[in-house]
Design a protein around this motif. Structure first.
Motif, short mmCIF file in Angstrom:
data_model
loop_
_atom_site.label_atom_id
_atom_site.label_comp_id
_atom_site.label_asym_id
_atom_site.label_seq_id
_atom_site.Cartn_x
_atom_site.Cartn_y
_atom_site.Cartn_z
N GLN A 88 -0.28 10.67 -2.16
CA GLN A 88 -0.29 9.20 -2.12
C GLN A 88 0.06 8.60 -3.47
N ARG A 89 -0.46 9.18 -4.54
CA ARG A 89 -0.15 8.70 -5.88
C ARG A 89 1.33 8.85 -6.19
N ALA A 90 1.89 9.98 -5.79
CA ALA A 90 3.32 10.21 -6.01
C ALA A 90 4.15 9.22 -5.20
N HIS A 148 7.61 4.14 -5.26
CA HIS A 148 7.86 2.81 -4.73
C HIS A 148 7.75 1.72 -5.77
N GLN A 149 7.27 2.07 -6.94
CA GLN A 149 7.13 1.06 -7.99
C GLN A 149 8.47 0.71 -8.64
#
Length: 210
Positions: free
Chosen positions: A202-204, A209-210
């Motif tokens: 999820q962090r990746a 997406h940032q």
């Protein structure tokens, strides 16, 4: 070509070690015997294995670490990391031909071979680190390494439990009955790592997406 030659030499040594151990019993096999059977010098043997037990066990664990990593990498992108890792581990550690009945009997009835078999799980850490890092696309390689090391530790615990139970089931008649379900033991041992694998994924995903 050089890598292929090294791989062939390693395979020849491990195959000779297992064959001689099955024929004579592992306690009656010397490093010199293994080297001679494989057509190499004892010095060459020492470049590949640090013990007789390691060479014997390698015959049934050869290339497994690479297959685990490849199985993780080959999972479709829509399969979660936790599922990809767990299914790869279960699939590769419970393949029908791994290990064979005779090899299983030999390993489970000799404590030194059981220990070497369990210790072989550490070999999956580095290839699995690369496979996890590739799926995460994570700039921090420590995340993938910690996850891979945790997976290797969980697999080790599952194998220890399975081998101990299987060894206890071996009879004086030379029969060995695998005790308990290895896939279930592996899934149970790996289950606590699912939240960590999910969180890393999820962090990746957020980072991309940032």
């Amino acid at each position: 070509m050089r890598e292929q030659k090294k791989r062939a030499t390693r395979e020849a040594l491990s195959a000779a070690a297992l064959r001689l151990a099955l024929e004579r019993g592992p306690d009656n096999v010397r490093v010199d015997d293994i080297a001679e059977a494989a057509g190499v010098s004892p010095r060459t043997y020492n470049n590949y294995f640090s013990s007789r037990e390691q060479a014997i066990v390698a015959a049934v664990t050869s290339e497994r670490e690479a297959r685990v990593a490849a199985a993780v990498a080959d999972r479709p992108a829509d399969v979660g990391l936790a599922d990809a890792v767990i299914e790869a581990i279960v699939g590769q550690y419970t393949a029908p031909d791994e290990p064979g009945r005779d090899a299983l009997l030999l390993i489970t009835t000799r404590p030194a071979l059981r220990d070497a078999f369990v210790d072989s799980t550490t070999a999956i850490e580095h290839p699995l680190t690369d496979a996890i890092a590739e799926r995460l696309g994570d700039a921090d390689p420590r995340t993938a390494r910690v996850l891979a090391a945790s997976v290797a530790a969980a697999v080790r615990l599952a194998l220890e439990q399975w081998l101990q139970a299987t060894a206890a089931s071996a009879t004086t008649g030379g029969l060995v009955v695998p005790s308990g379900s290895l896939p279930d033991l592996l899934r149970t041992a790996l289950a606590p790592l699912t939240p960590a694998l999910d969180a890393a994924e999820q962090r990746a995903r957020r980072r991309r997406h940032q």
